[in-house]
Every structure is written in structure tokens, then in C-alpha cells.
Design a protein around this motif. Structure first.
Motif, PDB file in Angstrom:
ATOM      1  N   ILE A   1       0.882  -1.280  -0.113  1.00  0.00           N
ATOM      2  CA  ILE A   1      -0.065  -0.095   0.040  1.00  0.00           C
ATOM      3  C   ILE A   1       0.813   1.278   0.078  1.00  0.00           C
ATOM      4  CG2 ILE A   1      -1.787   1.330   1.285  1.00  0.00           C
ATOM      5  CD1 ILE A   1      -2.354  -1.333   2.588  1.00  0.00           C
ATOM      6  N   PHE A   2       1.956   1.164   0.790  1.00  0.00           N
ATOM      7  CA  PHE A   2       2.840   2.197   0.827  1.00  0.00           C
ATOM      8  C   PHE A   2       3.836   2.544  -0.514  1.00  0.00           C
ATOM      9  CE2 PHE A   2       4.454   5.280   4.025  1.00  0.00           C
ATOM     10  CZ  PHE A   2       5.709   5.277   3.432  1.00  0.00           C
ATOM     11  N   ASP A   3       3.031   3.310  -1.380  1.00  0.00           N
ATOM     12  CA  ASP A   3       3.661   3.535  -2.686  1.00  0.00           C
ATOM     13  C   ASP A   3       4.288   4.946  -2.766  1.00  0.00           C
ATOM     14  OD1 ASP A   3       0.445   3.877  -4.405  1.00  0.00           O
ATOM     15  OD2 ASP A   3       1.590   5.122  -2.840  1.00  0.00           O
ATOM     16  N   ASP A   4       4.626   5.466  -3.780  1.00  0.00           N
ATOM     17  CA  ASP A   4       5.376   6.583  -3.821  1.00  0.00           C
ATOM     18  C   ASP A   4       4.715   8.125  -3.541  1.00  0.00           C
ATOM     19  OD1 ASP A   4       7.224   5.705  -6.980  1.00  0.00           O
ATOM     20  OD2 ASP A   4       7.585   5.203  -4.953  1.00  0.00           O
ATOM     21  N   GLN A   5       3.416   7.683  -3.253  1.00  0.00           N
ATOM     22  CA  GLN A   5       2.657   8.738  -2.844  1.00  0.00           C
ATOM     23  C   GLN A   5       2.740   8.972  -1.362  1.00  0.00           C
ATOM     24  OE1 GLN A   5       0.919  10.886  -4.595  1.00  0.00           O
ATOM     25  NE2 GLN A   5       1.594   9.671  -6.385  1.00  0.00           N
ATOM     26  N   PHE A   6       3.192   7.962  -0.665  1.00  0.00           N
ATOM     27  CA  PHE A   6       3.310   8.014   0.632  1.00  0.00           C
ATOM     28  C   PHE A   6       4.808   8.350   1.035  1.00  0.00           C
ATOM     29  CE2 PHE A   6      -0.708   6.506   2.317  1.00  0.00           C
ATOM     30  CZ  PHE A   6      -1.241   5.872   1.213  1.00  0.00           C
ATOM     31  N   SER A   7       4.821   9.059   2.258  1.00  0.00           N
ATOM     32  CA  SER A   7       6.354   9.309   2.881  1.00  0.00           C
ATOM     33  C   SER A   7       6.001   9.412   4.161  1.00  0.00           C
ATOM     34  CB  SER A   7       7.021  10.409   2.150  1.00  0.00           C
ATOM     35  OG  SER A   7       6.522  11.635   2.432  1.00  0.00           O
ATOM     36  N   VAL A   8       7.038   9.226   5.077  1.00  0.00           N
ATOM     37  CA  VAL A   8       7.286   9.328   6.510  1.00  0.00           C
ATOM     38  C   VAL A   8       8.575   9.968   6.838  1.00  0.00           C
ATOM     39  CG1 VAL A   8       5.676   7.273   7.141  1.00  0.00           C
ATOM     40  CG2 VAL A   8       8.290   7.005   7.166  1.00  0.00           C
ATOM     41  N   GLU A   9       8.160  10.775   8.034  1.00  0.00           N
ATOM     42  CA  GLU A   9       9.516  11.417   8.521  1.00  0.00           C
ATOM     43  C   GLU A   9       9.327  11.603  10.032  1.00  0.00           C
ATOM     44  OE1 GLU A   9      11.415  15.761   6.777  1.00  0.00           O
ATOM     45  OE2 GLU A   9       9.273  15.531   7.184  1.00  0.00           O
ATOM     46  N   ARG A  10      10.643  12.089  10.543  1.00  0.00           N
ATOM     47  CA  ARG A  10      10.803  12.203  11.984  1.00  0.00           C
ATOM     48  C   ARG A  10      11.365  13.584  11.925  1.00  0.00           C
ATOM     49  NH1 ARG A  10       9.605  10.654  17.133  1.00  0.00           N
ATOM     50  NH2 ARG A  10      11.326  10.356  18.523  1.00  0.00           N
ATOM     51  N   PRO A  11      10.680  14.564  11.709  1.00  0.00           N
ATOM     52  CA  PRO A  11      11.285  15.954  11.604  1.00  0.00           C
ATOM     53  C   PRO A  11      12.193  16.568  12.710  1.00  0.00           C
ATOM     54  CG  PRO A  11       8.986  16.192  11.923  1.00  0.00           C
ATOM     55  CD  PRO A  11       9.251  14.590  11.790  1.00  0.00           C
ATOM     56  N   ASP A  12      11.815  15.830  14.211  1.00  0.00           N
ATOM     57  CA  ASP A  12      12.221  16.489  15.341  1.00  0.00           C
ATOM     58  C   ASP A  12      12.476  15.181  16.181  1.00  0.00           C
ATOM     59  OD1 ASP A  12       9.506  18.302  15.805  1.00  0.00           O
ATOM     60  OD2 ASP A  12       9.802  16.363  16.495  1.00  0.00           O
ATOM     61  N   GLY A  13      12.711  15.513  17.525  1.00  0.00           N
ATOM     62  CA  GLY A  13      12.886  14.472  18.432  1.00  0.00           C
ATOM     63  C   GLY A  13      11.650  13.799  18.887  1.00  0.00           C
ATOM     64  N   SER A  14      10.378  14.430  18.588  1.00  0.00           N
ATOM     65  CA  SER A  14       9.184  13.948  19.049  1.00  0.00           C
ATOM     66  C   SER A  14       8.180  13.621  18.147  1.00  0.00           C
ATOM     67  CB  SER A  14       8.323  15.006  20.129  1.00  0.00           C
ATOM     68  OG  SER A  14       8.201  16.256  19.375  1.00  0.00           O
ATOM     69  N   ASN A  15       8.089  14.387  16.833  1.00  0.00           N
ATOM     70  CA  ASN A  15       7.007  13.929  16.001  1.00  0.00           C
ATOM     71  C   ASN A  15       7.173  12.950  14.985  1.00  0.00           C
ATOM     72  OD1 ASN A  15       4.835  16.150  16.653  1.00  0.00           O
ATOM     73  ND2 ASN A  15       6.629  17.300  16.356  1.00  0.00           N
ATOM     74  N   PHE A  16       6.322  12.473  14.285  1.00  0.00           N
ATOM     75  CA  PHE A  16       6.512  11.360  13.308  1.00  0.00           C
ATOM     76  C   PHE A  16       5.296  11.532  12.529  1.00  0.00           C
ATOM     77  CE2 PHE A  16       7.677   7.632  11.194  1.00  0.00           C
ATOM     78  CZ  PHE A  16       6.702   6.627  11.382  1.00  0.00           C
ATOM     79  N   THR A  17       5.695  11.888  11.212  1.00  0.00           N
ATOM     80  CA  THR A  17       4.630  12.312  10.264  1.00  0.00           C
ATOM     81  C   THR A  17       4.373  11.307   9.124  1.00  0.00           C
ATOM     82  OG1 THR A  17       6.008  13.574   9.086  1.00  0.00           O
ATOM     83  CG2 THR A  17       4.887  14.631  10.778  1.00  0.00           C
ATOM     84  N   LEU A  18       3.006  11.267   8.691  1.00  0.00           N
ATOM     85  CA  LEU A  18       2.742  10.527   7.295  1.00  0.00           C
ATOM     86  C   LEU A  18       2.306  11.378   6.524  1.00  0.00           C
ATOM     87  CD1 LEU A  18       2.250   7.958   5.684  1.00  0.00           C
ATOM     88  CD2 LEU A  18      -0.033   7.914   6.711  1.00  0.00           C
TER      89      LEU A  18
END
Lengths: 114, 112
Positions: free
Chosen positions: B60-77
Motif C-alpha cells: 500500500i505504501f507506494d510513492d505517494q506516501f512518505s514518513v518523516e521524523r522531523p524532530d525528536g518527538s513528531n512522526f509524520t505520514l
């Protein structure tokens, strides 16, 4: 592909009844099996099982794993209306370098009437 | 008791728009995950993340999806260009060095 199947899909009981929920799995590399309770939104953790035959218990809930027959059961005794929820079973894979992609079953919807 | 938090609780967007779903995992956890649940269907694994990189991802996690941990606390989709079929509840989860994953309350994404 790993597969987790739960039964029954739904169950309606009255307060005070005892229920048994079933979870069978087919996996390539088994690591552990988890049970979650899902009410309005997020699944909340109940049990993690890794060894056969060792019962985990928390209040009126208990669970056991059979690694030979590839299934687990979740028992709830003296059910209360607050036990009404979807109960999810999930298998933790041993793939890659990650600590566990969870493969979920479809869940058992438990309804407890007063 | 520490818990995973997610924002927003509900996001409505137009097809083709980008959305970012945010999660704050439990502070001492090292492994982070995203799952989704389409209404009436199973909870499905999307991606796992450890040590600032993706450990495993699903089909399901194709090129349209990305994840990031921009700092020490957040995790984004991030979903770059949303489709109608992306409408679902998205759950973030985190774990220590065990298999026990703790889930956040979810973000309901509605794509119109």
C-alpha cells in the motif's frame, strides 16, 4: 503471505456469560501474537503471547497460545457491558529489520447486553 | 500513563491534495509505525520506521506516501496526492524493543 483468522465474527451475550474468542494464524516466521481491544477508536493492548501453554491473565480476561496447532484463545469470564468492543488478534512478523509488522485478523465484535 | 497522540482527529481534503498526519509517539519508544483501517475492514500495516529510516513497508505504501521524523518527538505520514480510496482511519503506533505496539487514537481522513 501471513494470515490471521478470527472466529466468530460477532457474538452477542448477556452480562455474566463467559465467552471464548478464537484466533488462528498461518505465518512464515512466527514471533508472537497479540490481542487488542478496540472500542471507539484506537486498539488498546491486552496480551502478548510468545510461548505455548502459558496462560496470560488480567482480571476477568485470559489468553493462551498453542504454537503446535497455530491458534490462540481469549477468554472473558463474567462479562460486563463495558466488555462490548471489537477484539483484535494480530501476529507479529519476523520480517526485515523491523520490530514487528502486525498482521491483524478481521476482529470479533462482542456485544454484551445487560 | 504515557500515550501516543495524533493530530488532527479528523481531516477532510479534496482529491489530489497533500495531507500530513501527525503523531507524537511515547517518548522512550524507538520503533514507529503507521497502520490504516478502511471502514469495515481489517487494520492494515503501512510502514515501520527505526533509526531514522524505513524498516519495512507494505504494498500500500507506494510513492505517494512518505514518513518523516522531523524532530525528536513528531512522526509524520504524508500523502502527496490523495485519492478517494485513501479515505480511512490512520493509526500511529510505537514500541520499545518489544513487540508490544501502543496505538494512538487515530486520524480519520476523508477524501472528497
Amino acid at each position: 503471505e501471513d494470515k490471521v483468522v478470527q472466529s466468530p465474527l460477532s457474538l452477542v451475550v448477556h452480562e455474566g456469560d463467559t465467552v471464548t474468542l478464537n484466533c488462528s494464524y498461518e505465518v512464515t516466521n512466527f514471533r508472537s501474537l497479540l490481542w487488542y481491544k478496540q472500542e471507539k477508536k484506537a486498539p488498546t493492548f491486552l496480551f502478548m503471547l510468545t510461548s505455548s501453554g502459558i496462560e496470560k491473565k488480567s482480571g476477568r480476561l485470559s489468553s493462551i497460545l498453542d504454537k503446535k496447532e497455530l491458534f490462540s484463545i481469549l477468554n472473558i469470564t463474567a462479562t460486563q457491558t463495558g466488555d462490548s468492543a471489537i477484539y483484535l488478534c494480530a501476529e507479529v512478523g519476523a520480517g526485515g529489520t523491523s520490530y514487528g509488522k502486525l498482521t491483524f485478523g478481521q476482529g470479533t465484535i462482542l456485544t454484551v447486553h445487560p | 500513563e504515557p500515550e501516543v497522540t495524533q493530530t488532527p482527529s479528523h481531516q477532510v481534503t479534496q482529491m489530489g491534495q497533500e495531507v500530513i498526519l501527525r503523531c507524537v509517539p511515547i517518548s522512550n519508544h524507538l520503533y514507529f509505525y503507521w497502520y490504516r483501517q478502511i471502514l469495515g475492514q481489517k487494520v492494515e500495516f503501512l510502514v515501520s520506521f527505526y533509526n531514522n529510516e524505513i524498516s519495512e513497508k507494505s504494498e500500500i505504501f507506494d510513492d505517494q506516501f512518505s514518513v518523516e521524523r522531523p524532530d525528536g518527538s513528531n512522526f509524520t505520514l504524508k500523502i502527496r496526492s490523495t485519492k478517494l480510496e485513501d479515505s480511512a482511519m490512520y493509526f500511529c503506533a510505537s514500541s520499545v524493543q518489544t513487540d508490544t505496539q501502543y496505538f494512538g487514537p487515530g486520524t480519520r481522513l476523508t477524501v472528497l
